[in-house]
Every structure is written in structure tokens, then in C-alpha cells.
Write a protein that holds these residues in place. Structure first.
Motif, PDB file in Angstrom:
ATOM      1  N   LYS A   8      57.437  46.785  72.423  1.00 35.41           N
ATOM      2  CA  LYS A   8      58.156  48.012  71.957  1.00 35.41           C
ATOM      3  C   LYS A   8      58.678  47.420  70.329  1.00 35.41           C
ATOM      4  N   GLY A  16      60.356  34.791  74.013  1.00 33.54           N
ATOM      5  CA  GLY A  16      60.058  35.326  75.031  1.00 33.54           C
ATOM      6  C   GLY A  16      58.823  36.263  74.957  1.00 33.54           C
ATOM      7  N   ASN A  17      58.878  37.346  74.139  1.00 37.20           N
ATOM      8  CA  ASN A  17      57.610  38.106  73.712  1.00 37.20           C
ATOM      9  C   ASN A  17      56.531  37.051  73.464  1.00 37.20           C
ATOM     10  N   HIS A  47      57.569  54.303  73.383  1.00 36.71           N
ATOM     11  CA  HIS A  47      58.504  53.635  74.426  1.00 36.71           C
ATOM     12  C   HIS A  47      59.948  53.381  73.541  1.00 36.71           C
ATOM     13  N   TYR A 130      59.412  56.206  81.444  1.00 36.32           N
ATOM     14  CA  TYR A 130      58.884  55.227  80.802  1.00 36.32           C
ATOM     15  C   TYR A 130      57.494  54.677  81.559  1.00 36.32           C
ATOM     16  N   MET A 134      53.747  54.303  80.183  1.00 40.18           N
ATOM     17  CA  MET A 134      53.078  53.024  80.211  1.00 40.18           C
ATOM     18  C   MET A 134      51.414  52.816  81.118  1.00 40.18           C
ATOM     19  N   ASP A 137      48.903  54.481  78.859  1.00 41.81           N
ATOM     20  CA  ASP A 137      48.489  53.467  77.919  1.00 41.81           C
ATOM     21  C   ASP A 137      47.342  52.461  78.211  1.00 41.81           C
ATOM     22  N   VAL A 148      51.054  40.444  80.353  1.00 38.88           N
ATOM     23  CA  VAL A 148      52.209  40.880  80.111  1.00 38.88           C
ATOM     24  C   VAL A 148      53.291  39.697  80.750  1.00 38.88           C
ATOM     25  N   GLY A 149      54.536  39.639  80.364  1.00 38.70           N
ATOM     26  CA  GLY A 149      55.400  38.935  80.933  1.00 38.70           C
ATOM     27  C   GLY A 149      55.881  39.551  82.379  1.00 38.70           C
ATOM     28  N   ASP A 151      58.482  40.478  83.625  1.00 37.22           N
ATOM     29  CA  ASP A 151      59.216  41.930  83.828  1.00 37.22           C
ATOM     30  C   ASP A 151      58.531  43.018  83.758  1.00 37.22           C
ATOM     31  N   GLN A 152      57.217  43.078  83.405  1.00 37.80           N
ATOM     32  CA  GLN A 152      56.343  44.375  83.399  1.00 37.80           C
ATOM     33  C   GLN A 152      55.358  44.335  84.651  1.00 37.80           C
ATOM     34  N   ILE A 189      60.893  33.623  80.002  1.00 33.72           N
ATOM     35  CA  ILE A 189      61.945  32.745  79.231  1.00 33.72           C
ATOM     36  C   ILE A 189      63.177  33.283  79.226  1.00 33.72           C
ATOM     37  N   MET A 199      65.576  36.175  78.113  1.00 31.81           N
ATOM     38  CA  MET A 199      65.698  36.434  76.793  1.00 31.81           C
ATOM     39  C   MET A 199      65.169  37.918  76.411  1.00 31.81           C
ATOM     40  N   LYS A 201      65.547  41.243  73.679  1.00 34.89           N
ATOM     41  CA  LYS A 201      65.978  41.870  72.307  1.00 34.89           C
ATOM     42  C   LYS A 201      67.475  42.700  72.536  1.00 34.89           C
TER      43      LYS A 201
HETATM   44  P1  TYM Z   1      58.522  44.654  75.695  1.00 32.94           P
HETATM   45  O1  TYM Z   1      58.726  44.958  74.265  1.00 32.94           O
HETATM   46  O2  TYM Z   1      59.943  44.515  76.352  1.00 32.94           O
HETATM   47  O3  TYM Z   1      58.117  43.239  75.677  1.00 32.94           O
HETATM   48  C1  TYM Z   1      56.684  42.744  75.197  1.00 32.94           C
HETATM   49  C2  TYM Z   1      56.017  41.685  75.999  1.00 32.94           C
HETATM   50  O4  TYM Z   1      56.804  40.618  76.264  1.00 32.94           O
HETATM   51  C3  TYM Z   1      57.048  40.123  77.429  1.00 32.94           C
HETATM   52  N1  TYM Z   1      58.400  39.549  77.644  1.00 32.94           N
HETATM   53  C4  TYM Z   1      58.879  38.272  77.974  1.00 32.94           C
HETATM   54  N2  TYM Z   1      57.939  37.481  78.538  1.00 32.94           N
HETATM   55  C5  TYM Z   1      58.513  36.265  79.019  1.00 32.94           C
HETATM   56  N3  TYM Z   1      59.857  36.086  78.908  1.00 32.94           N
HETATM   57  C6  TYM Z   1      60.760  37.075  78.233  1.00 32.94           C
HETATM   58  N4  TYM Z   1      62.084  36.607  78.234  1.00 32.94           N
HETATM   59  C7  TYM Z   1      60.335  38.143  77.982  1.00 32.94           C
HETATM   60  N5  TYM Z   1      60.734  39.295  77.285  1.00 32.94           N
HETATM   61  C8  TYM Z   1      59.637  40.236  76.954  1.00 32.94           C
HETATM   62  C9  TYM Z   1      56.999  41.459  78.151  1.00 32.94           C
HETATM   63  O5  TYM Z   1      56.802  41.459  79.510  1.00 32.94           O
HETATM   64  C10 TYM Z   1      55.726  42.241  77.530  1.00 32.94           C
HETATM   65  O6  TYM Z   1      54.641  41.726  77.991  1.00 32.94           O
HETATM   66  N6  TYM Z   1      56.832  48.161  78.350  1.00 32.94           N
HETATM   67  C11 TYM Z   1      56.495  47.178  77.597  1.00 32.94           C
HETATM   68  C12 TYM Z   1      55.644  47.538  76.446  1.00 32.94           C
HETATM   69  C13 TYM Z   1      54.428  48.242  76.742  1.00 32.94           C
HETATM   70  C14 TYM Z   1      53.363  48.001  77.623  1.00 32.94           C
HETATM   71  C15 TYM Z   1      52.509  49.213  77.850  1.00 32.94           C
HETATM   72  C16 TYM Z   1      52.920  46.666  78.026  1.00 32.94           C
HETATM   73  C17 TYM Z   1      54.364  49.847  76.774  1.00 32.94           C
HETATM   74  N7  TYM Z   1      53.047  49.989  77.235  1.00 32.94           N
HETATM   75  C18 TYM Z   1      51.216  48.942  78.498  1.00 32.94           C
HETATM   76  C19 TYM Z   1      51.693  46.374  78.517  1.00 32.94           C
HETATM   77  C20 TYM Z   1      51.137  47.581  78.755  1.00 32.94           C
HETATM   78  C21 TYM Z   1      57.853  46.434  77.042  1.00 32.94           C
HETATM   79  O7  TYM Z   1      58.883  46.999  76.911  1.00 32.94           O
HETATM   80  O8  TYM Z   1      57.413  45.577  76.592  1.00 32.94           O
END
Ligand code: TYM
Length: 335
Positions: A8, A16-17, A47, A130, A134, A137, A148-149, A151-152, A189, A199, A201
Motif C-alpha cells: 500500500k 518491516g515491509n 487499498h 479489503y 486482495m 489481485d 508477504v509478511g 500479517d497478510q 518485525i 512495525m 506505517k
Molecule cells: P502493506 O502495505 O501493509 O505491507 C506490505 C508488505 O509488508 C509486509 N509487512 C511486514 N512484514 C514483516 N514485519 C512487519 N512489521 C511488516 N509490516 C508490513 C506485509 O505483510 C506485506 O507483505 N494488503 C497488503 C497489500 C496487498 C497485497 C495484495 C499483498 C494488496 N493486495 C495482494 C499481497 C497480495 C498490505 O496492506 O500490505
């Protein structure tokens, strides 16, 4: 094999990302392409709308996120890099899948509960829906793997449920079930101020996250001030079990250095954070500084960024069109 993932544009790329997702995306360009597959990465600007963001910020963040991804190693000549809003099929498939997904499934999504908090009635319908966008997507491109991390992960399990139900309801094998690939090195993270929170945004404390646009001094300062405990580092990783802050810093060190946390702990055994933190700060500056410098260089050429996104969207739209058409056919929308 097709790898698809998104991010996003609601703020700057943070550590983290980078460690949880983008570092894997870069590595997969080589691995997947060597195996004859393809990689697609996108800026999830649709998103981004699910929580209020000023239009000018959304535009600026999308450009900056694109530049950061390229600077981090996403090569637009090898990966399809685009922004979601430019490929209308994402929104169109999302509407079709809204009629397959169940309210009960969405009610279980923990991210919605966290983000909506006590103000559920005031949350946007987009925030609730949301995970269906996804799912669109990734199903749109028959993604086999989605890095992905942690959380997803729940959202991708939902995408699998939606794909399975669609295939059953419409007696088709149209959709491939996507496999979430959660980074082993950095699944989650945590904040540098509170190791109980990831961690993120959206954390209001600047000290809680390292951004890829931070200057060397700021990066070093954030690690120096990171919350820790007064104890020395033990000889083994397992002994850190109850020390969440220490685990987080060691995890970050290991992920940045491409080493195991066990190796890193063994190296610093018997030493305190007074020694560990400066070493971590130096490592982070060495790894992240060049990405920031390259990002700033790219940001000076807005035309080049736009050209990357335009070409990426054209390639993505070509892949998406037949899938969308087949979904419409399966559902009886094509006369
Ligand atoms: P978003 O933008 O919050 O984060 C992008 C990616 O970073 C990972 N991430 C982390 N990984 C480890 N530790 C952390 N603290 C941390 N914070 C974020 C997230 O898991 C992600 O992989 N919904 C998604 C975006 C999205 C998406 C999709 C992802 C939209 N459509 C289709 C995969 C497939 C999101 O908000 O990620």
C-alpha cells in the motif's frame, strides 16, 4: 509459477515491509525466473483508499513507493511493476468475488477488527471488503506464490477459500489456489519502541520505525534509542525467548546480514546492547543507505517513474483480460 504481491502507498517503505516482503520479492526475481516463471509487483493504491488519505499524498506516495521498489532491486525489465488502479480488471473481478465471499468469512478478519477498532460503524465499506480486492489481485493472474509478511497470511487464506468456492459453485477450475510465502527471516518485525506491536506505517511514533527514506544519522539514532533490556546477550537464540525487544533487534540484524539469528547471537554472546546497537546501526546504514540514495536519484526523474508504471500496467492488463473474461463467462455475464 507466478509470483504476485503488493504494497500500500500509505506512507514510506519501512524496515518491516523491506525485510518481511520486498527483500523476498527481489530474491524471487532470480529464483522464479530461473524456474521459467514470472514475478509481478504492484502498488496497492486502491487499498490505500480504505482509510482516508489526501489525494495529493496518495499520488506522491505512489511515485515514491515505485522509486523505492526499483531502488531496492525490483527490475521493471524483469518484473511487471504497476499500480493497481491503472488495471481496471482488479476492481471488476473484486465485484464478482464479492458475491462469492461470505460475510461470515470477512467477519473473522483480524486486520479489519484491529483497524476499525471500536469505531466499526464508522469504518469504510472498503476497509471491510479489503480482503476481497486482495483476493482479486492474486486470482486475476493465477498467482501460485504470494510473498508477504505474517500479517497478510489470513487474507491469503481467505483468497484460497474464495477461489475454492468459485471453482465449486461454477463447476470450473479457473482459479489457482495461491500459496502465501511468509518470510522465514523476518515474518513480523516489531516496533522499536514496543516489541508487542508490529512495525507499521500507521504507528504515530517516528521512533518506532525505520523508514527507507531516513538519513544515515536518523537510522543510527533510531537504533541507538531502540527499547531493550539491561541484560547481556546469551549464547543461544532459544535463551532470548522471553526478551521480545532483544529478539526483534537480533532478527533485524540477521535478516539484514543474511545470517541466522543463532549465528548473530553467538557472535555477540556475553556482550550488552551498548555494543550490539551500534553494530546494528552500522549494518542498517550500510544496507539501507544505498537504496535511499538511489531512490532519491530516481525521484528526480518523474517521467521515468511514470513510464515504468504505464508499461507495467499495459503488461498486467494484457494478462488480466482473459482471466476476467473467463470469470464473467463462468458466472453467466457474457451473452
Ligand atoms: P502493506 O502495505 O501493509 O505491507 C506490505 C508488505 O509488508 C509486509 N509487512 C511486514 N512484514 C514483516 N514485519 C512487519 N512489521 C511488516 N509490516 C508490513 C506485509 O505483510 C506485506 O507483505 N494488503 C497488503 C497489500 C496487498 C497485497 C495484495 C499483498 C494488496 N493486495 C495482494 C499481497 C497480495 C498490505 O496492506 O500490505
Amino acid at each position: 509459477m507466478r509470483v504476485v504481491s503488493g504494497i500500500k502507498p500509505t506512507g514510506n517503505l519501512h524496515l518491516g515491509n523491506y525485510l518481511g516482503a520486498v527483500k523476498q520479492w527481489v530474491a524471487m526475481q532470480d529464483e522464479i525466473q530461473a524456474a521459467g516463471g514470472g514475478t509481478m509487483y504492484f502498488i496497492a493504491d486502491l487499498h490505500g483508499l480504505t482509510e482516508w488519505i489526501a489525494p495529493a499524498d496518495l499520488r506522491a506516495n505512489t511515485v515514491e513507493m515505485t522509486a523505492t521498489l526499483v531502488a531496492a532491486g525490483i527490475d521493471p525489465a524483469r518484473s511487471i511493476l504497476f499500480n493497481q488502479a491503472r488495471v481496471a480488471a482488479h476492481s471488476e473481478l473484486s465485484w464478482l468475488l464479492n458475491n462469492v465471499a461470505r460475510v461470515g468469512w470477512l467477519n473473522r478478519m483480524t486486520q479489519f477488527k484491529d483497524k476499525a477498532g471500536k469505531n466499526r460503524e464508522g469504518a469504510s465499506v472498503g476497509l471491510y471488503d479489503y480482503p476481497v480486492l486482495m483476493a482479486a489481485d492474486v486470482l486475476l493472474y493465477n498467482a501460485t506464490h504470494v510473498p508477504v509478511g505474517e500479517d497478510q497470511k489470513q487474507h491469503l487464506e481467505l483468497a484460497r477459500d474464495i477461489a475454492t468456492k468459485f471453482n465449486n459453485d461454477y463447476a470450473t477450475e479457473l482459479f489457482t489456489l495461491p500459496e502465501p510465502l511468509v518470510s522465514k527471516a523476518a515474518p513480523r518485525i516489531m516496533s522499536l519502541r514496543d516489541a508487542g506491536a508490529k512495525m507499521s506505517k500507521s504507528n504515530p511514533s517516528e521512533q518506532s520505525l525505520v523508514k527507507l527514506i531516513d538519513s544515515d544519522d536518523v537510522i543510527a539514532d533510531k537504533f541507538r534509542k531502540a527499547k531493550t533490556d539491561p541484560d547481556l546477550l546469551p549464547a543461544t537464540w532459544d535463551e532470548l525467548e522471553d526478551r521480545a525487544e532483544a529478539r526483534n533487534l537480533v532478527t533485524i540484524f540477521a535478516a539484514l546480514a543474511d545470517r541466522t539469528p543463532g549465528d548473530v547471537v553467538a557472535d555477540y554472546a556475553g556482550r550488552g546492547f551498548g555494543q550490539f546497537k551500534p553494530a546494528l546501526a552500522d549494518l542498517a546504514v550500510a544496507k539501507l543507505g544505498p537504496i535511499r540514495d538511489e531512490m532519491q536519484r530516481l525521484m528526480g526523474d518523474a517521467g521515468a517513474i511514470d513510464a515504468i508504471l504505464k508499461t507495467g500496467a499495459e503488461k498486467a492488463a494484457d494478462l488480466a483480460a482473459p482471466m476476467l473474461r473467463r470469470a464473467q463467462e463462468a458466472m453467466g455475464l457474457v451473452i
